[in-house]
Design an enzyme around this catalytic site. Structure first.
Site, PDB file in Angstrom:
ATOM      1  N   ASP A  35       0.871  -1.196   0.001  1.00 25.40           N
ATOM      2  CA  ASP A  35       0.046   0.030  -0.198  1.00 25.40           C
ATOM      3  C   ASP A  35       0.884   1.254  -0.035  1.00 25.40           C
ATOM      4  O   ASP A  35       2.016   1.229   0.686  1.00 25.40           O
ATOM      5  CB  ASP A  35      -0.951   0.059   1.157  1.00 25.40           C
ATOM      6  CG  ASP A  35      -2.100   0.718   1.019  1.00 25.40           C
ATOM      7  OD1 ASP A  35      -3.367   0.265   0.888  1.00 25.40           O
ATOM      8  OD2 ASP A  35      -2.033   2.076   0.895  1.00 25.40           O
ATOM      9  N   SER A 134     -15.879  -2.401 -10.599  1.00 22.24           N
ATOM     10  CA  SER A 134     -16.817  -1.270 -10.105  1.00 22.24           C
ATOM     11  C   SER A 134     -18.068  -1.556 -10.776  1.00 22.24           C
ATOM     12  O   SER A 134     -17.983  -1.735 -12.153  1.00 22.24           O
ATOM     13  CB  SER A 134     -16.400  -0.148  -9.992  1.00 22.24           C
ATOM     14  OG  SER A 134     -17.405   0.951  -9.610  1.00 22.24           O
ATOM     15  N   TYR A 160     -13.241   7.667 -13.099  1.00 25.40           N
ATOM     16  CA  TYR A 160     -13.051   6.385 -12.168  1.00 25.40           C
ATOM     17  C   TYR A 160     -13.581   5.150 -12.832  1.00 25.40           C
ATOM     18  O   TYR A 160     -13.040   4.236 -13.076  1.00 25.40           O
ATOM     19  CB  TYR A 160     -13.651   6.709 -10.920  1.00 25.40           C
ATOM     20  CG  TYR A 160     -13.717   5.391  -9.945  1.00 25.40           C
ATOM     21  CD1 TYR A 160     -12.562   4.756  -9.594  1.00 25.40           C
ATOM     22  CD2 TYR A 160     -14.855   4.832  -9.987  1.00 25.40           C
ATOM     23  CE1 TYR A 160     -12.522   3.520  -8.890  1.00 25.40           C
ATOM     24  CE2 TYR A 160     -14.957   3.614  -8.940  1.00 25.40           C
ATOM     25  CZ  TYR A 160     -13.839   2.971  -8.537  1.00 25.40           C
ATOM     26  OH  TYR A 160     -13.951   1.846  -7.825  1.00 25.40           O
ATOM     27  N   LYS A 164     -11.930   1.632 -14.613  1.00 27.82           N
ATOM     28  CA  LYS A 164     -12.141   0.099 -14.225  1.00 27.82           C
ATOM     29  C   LYS A 164     -12.474  -0.518 -15.462  1.00 27.82           C
ATOM     30  O   LYS A 164     -12.177  -1.580 -15.826  1.00 27.82           O
ATOM     31  CB  LYS A 164     -13.453   0.210 -13.397  1.00 27.82           C
ATOM     32  CG  LYS A 164     -13.062   0.530 -11.879  1.00 27.82           C
ATOM     33  CD  LYS A 164     -11.866  -0.174 -11.309  1.00 27.82           C
ATOM     34  CE  LYS A 164     -11.865  -0.011  -9.832  1.00 27.82           C
ATOM     35  NZ  LYS A 164     -10.641  -0.712  -8.936  1.00 27.82           N
TER      36      LYS A 164
END
Length: 385
Positions: A35, A134, A160, A164
């Site tokens: 991360d 998503s 966004y 995806k």
């Protein structure tokens, strides 16, 4: 337990990732987590606060590295240190509103990060992948509830969601080119809630926050009022409708996806959903031709129930005994009016179903918030909504 014993998790210190860690560790997997703390909180020693608490919940250790997927060399070094059997890819910047303001940032981070990861996986001969996709890839829905056969890519309303979709296209192409790849993409709807212990939850570090942290911040008195974007949608109360799903249900969905990768290879499969995607992508008409083709296997993870923003607010008030003052603002660019899932395919093929109610989502998040009024941080960070 599966032979996919060591799972490499990108973005594992974030909200969904940290909750998934609990399920993975409880299922007996070893996990290696990276991360970069763009969406999560670190301590003064550079460790993930959330993952330290996951270790407390499970009694098991996590191998953690601070690493940005844009740093391909660092990524390769980590793969060289561990025998990775499978990857779960969460890492992405993920705000609909922010993506409309900073599109280049989203394209660079989400797409190049994915490309780097895939190249390193191929270099180290790791071909098992669960991708965090998503519901935004569907765009404004043509029908409800949304099935996996719904058109993707045509009516996406925000950057966004486009990232995806583009990644799904990448995965579809590499699956077609190389039969070693074994990939499942999980299309999430709208996660809420927190682990029942109250030790881990959602702690946004950007002003572009999801709805539940904003509601709870108003309830705590840290914000004076909740701003609801859009009160003139074609819904019963005028606010947008979403399929809210408990984050622990999402977490269990990843374990189910890993089980599927272990049981059967997802590269070649004859299915209506796969056929429709490939046919549309190639713009040819072979719908009645019986073929076994390369597909990207995708599953919706949702409850199948649409809940309006105002219904969510009223449920939160009822469960917590608080009052949430709110104001209606203009619609936010990139938002969709109504969206909820048909998750029957996940039930049939993954053996997965959501089990938590909206009330439990609210009560679990409120437990997290009241136990951690400043989230993972010692001092309050001002949020806006």
């Amino acid at each position: 337990m599966s032979h996919l014993s060591t799972v490499f998790v990108t973005g594992g210190a974030g909200y969904i990732g940290s909750h998934c860690m609990v399920e993975l560790l409880n299922a007996g997997y070893e996990v290696v987590v990276v991360d970069n703390f763009v969406n999560s909180v670190n301590d003064p020693n550079g460790e993930s606060v959330a993952l330290k608490r996951v270790e407390s919940i499970t009694g098991k250790a996590i191998a953690f590295y601070e690493c940005d997927l844009l740093d391909k060399g660092a990524l390769a070094d980590i793969f060289a240190k561990h025998k990775i059997d499978c990857v779960i890819h969460f890492a992405a910047i993920k705000s609909v509103g922010e993506s409309m303001e900073y599109p280049l940032l989203y394209y660079k981070n989400n797409l190049i990060g994915m490309l780097n990861l895939l190249e390193i996986m191929e270099e180290f001969e790791c071909y098992q992948l669960v991708f965090s996709s998503s519901c935004t890839v569907y765009g404004e829905p043509a029908f409800l509830p949304i099935t996996e056969e719904h058109t993707v890519g045509r009516n996406i309303t925000n950057v966004y969601g486009k990232t995806k979709y583009f990644i799904e296209e990448m995965l579809r192409d590499i699956t077609h080119a190389n039969r070693k790849w074994n990939i499942v993409a999980l299309r999430y709807f709208n996660p809420l809630g927190a682990h029942s212990s109250g030790l881990i939850g959602e702690d946004p570090i950007k002003p572009f926050a999801n709805i539940m942290p904003l509601i709870s911040q108003v309830a705590m008195g840290h914000l004076p009022v909740l701003t609801i974007f859009g009160g003139d949608y074609n819904t019963e109360d005028g606010t947008g409708i979403r399929d809210y799903i408990h984050v622990m249900d999402l977490a269990s969905g990843h374990v189910a996806a890993l089980n599927l990768l272990h049981k059967s290879h997802q590269h070649f499969k004859a299915s209506a959903g796969g056929m429709s995607i490939v046919v549309e992508h190639l713009s040819i008409s072979i719908a009645r031709l019986s073929l076994t083709i390369a597909i990207l296997q995708v599953y919706n993870l949702g409850t199948g129930e649409g809940v309006s923003v105002l219904q969510l607010v009223k449920t939160f008030e009822k469960v917590t005994g608080t009052t949430i003052p709110y104001k209606i603002a203009e619609r936010r660019e990139g938002d969709i009016s109504v969206m909820y899932a048909n998750a029957e395919l996940a039930s049939q093929e993954l053996g997965w179903k959501s089990k938590y109610t909206l009330e439990e989502m609210c009560s679990d998040f409120w437990r997290w918030q009241t136990m951690n009024p400043n989230g993972y941080r010692q001092k309050t960070t001002k949020m806006t909504n």
